[in-house]
Design a protein around this motif. Structure first.
Motif, mmCIF file in Angstrom:
data_model
loop_
_atom_site.group_PDB
_atom_site.id
_atom_site.type_symbol
_atom_site.label_atom_id
_atom_site.label_comp_id
_atom_site.label_asym_id
_atom_site.label_seq_id
_atom_site.Cartn_x
_atom_site.Cartn_y
_atom_site.Cartn_z
ATOM 1 N N LYS A 92 33.676 25.852 71.686
ATOM 2 C CA LYS A 92 32.217 25.761 71.723
ATOM 3 C C LYS A 92 31.629 26.972 72.457
ATOM 4 C CE LYS A 92 29.773 22.437 73.821
ATOM 5 N NZ LYS A 92 29.721 21.083 74.441
ATOM 6 N N GLN A 93 32.222 27.282 73.594
ATOM 7 C CA GLN A 93 31.716 28.413 74.387
ATOM 8 C C GLN A 93 31.880 29.730 73.645
ATOM 9 O OE1 GLN A 93 33.551 28.398 78.235
ATOM 10 N NE2 GLN A 93 32.403 26.605 78.926
ATOM 11 N N SER A 115 29.347 30.091 70.831
ATOM 12 C CA SER A 115 27.987 30.435 71.264
ATOM 13 C C SER A 115 27.923 31.906 71.687
ATOM 14 C CB SER A 115 27.496 29.488 72.357
ATOM 15 O OG SER A 115 27.916 29.923 73.613
ATOM 16 N N LYS A 116 29.022 32.431 72.224
ATOM 17 C CA LYS A 116 29.041 33.858 72.618
ATOM 18 C C LYS A 116 28.999 34.772 71.398
ATOM 19 C CE LYS A 116 30.326 34.040 77.282
ATOM 20 N NZ LYS A 116 31.384 33.554 78.141
ATOM 21 N N LYS A 172 27.765 34.283 68.495
ATOM 22 C CA LYS A 172 26.513 34.184 67.726
ATOM 23 C C LYS A 172 25.678 35.456 67.829
ATOM 24 C CE LYS A 172 24.984 29.444 67.379
ATOM 25 N NZ LYS A 172 24.505 28.470 68.354
ATOM 26 N N GLU A 173 25.721 36.061 69.004
ATOM 27 C CA GLU A 173 24.918 37.261 69.257
ATOM 28 C C GLU A 173 25.550 38.518 68.682
ATOM 29 O OE1 GLU A 173 22.220 36.547 71.221
ATOM 30 O OE2 GLU A 173 22.982 34.476 71.232
#
Ligand code: GTP
Ligand code: MG
Length: 209
Positions: A171-172, A175-176, A178-179
């Motif tokens: 999950k972490q 999310s990282k 994504k950018e």
């Protein structure tokens, strides 16, 4: 997870039946082989399990050299897969047990290679699942984004953590990335020790054959 159709899976597995041929170790960029074939590379912090993962893909212990000493792989090691694809086992970035001047030199070679190799189709960027994404990884993500080099995150050593911890690190990591425009959205999860997640990675590699 996506379902792999069995015919295609058999084809993919067949491609990994025999180990790739070791070609050469590159210490200086002038020594790079001609960029005449597709190429994929295994990158990641020192000791993350790059060499072990290459061995596991081919069900061998001795294709790429592994070690418990971070910084064992100090050159770009080229393997030729079926005369169709180069596999490159890269030196780790970040900490290594070697003289600082030497570490600095090979880190520069590594970065120049990653940003400038025209036939590099994908970088498999390995992250130790116990540690997650660190600053040194994010620096590399940014460099690869800038150079528009496609990369895919591969979590390693998943045998060392619980299912819940794996979900959390996934999950972490998701999310990282994504950018990061050059990062593949699918995160692979592997254990070279327990030989899990290997077919998914084999399938990605086989797509460049
Ligand atoms: P450098 O070349 O030094 O950057 O390291 P590397 O990323 O190639 O790592 P390497 O494959 O040499 O493995 C480093 C250590 O991690 C070794 O002691 C391996 O046995 C261990 N290791 C690698 N993969 C796994 C795994 O899936 N599970 C476990 N438990 N240990 C692993
Ligand atoms: Mg290595």
């Amino acid at each position: 997870m996506e379902i792999i159709d069995s015919d295609n899976l058999q084809k993919v597995q067949k491609a990994f039946l025999y180990p790739p041929k070791f070609m050469l170790s590159v210490a200086k960029l002038e020594q790079l082989p001609p960029s005449d074939k597709n190429e994929v590379a295994f990158a990641g912090r020192s000791n993350v399990g790059k060499s072990s993962l290459i061995n596991a893909l081919f069900n061998r212990k001795d294709v790429a050299k592994t070690s418990s000493t971070p910084g064992r792989t100090q050159q770009l090691n080229y393997f030729n897969m079926k005369d169709l694809l180069y596999l490159v086992d890269l030196p780790g970035y970040g900490y290594a047990k070697a003289p600082p001047s030497e570490v600095k030199r090979w880190q520069q070679v590594l970065l120049t290679y990653l940003k400038g190799r025209v036939n590099l189709r994908r970088v498999f960027l390995l992250i130790d699942s116990r540690m997650g994404v660190k600053k040194a990884d994010e620096d590399i993500f940014e460099q690869l984004d800038l150079a528009a080099v496609p990369y895919q995150i591969v979590l390693t050593k998943t045998d060392k953590i619980s299912k819940a911890e794996l979900e959390e690190v996934k999950k972490q990591t998701a999310s990282k990335i994504k950018e990061h425009p050059a990062a593949h959205t699918i995160i692979l999860e592997t254990s070279a020790e327990k030989k899990t997640g290997l077919d998914e990675l084999r399938r990605e590699i086989a797509s460049f054959l």
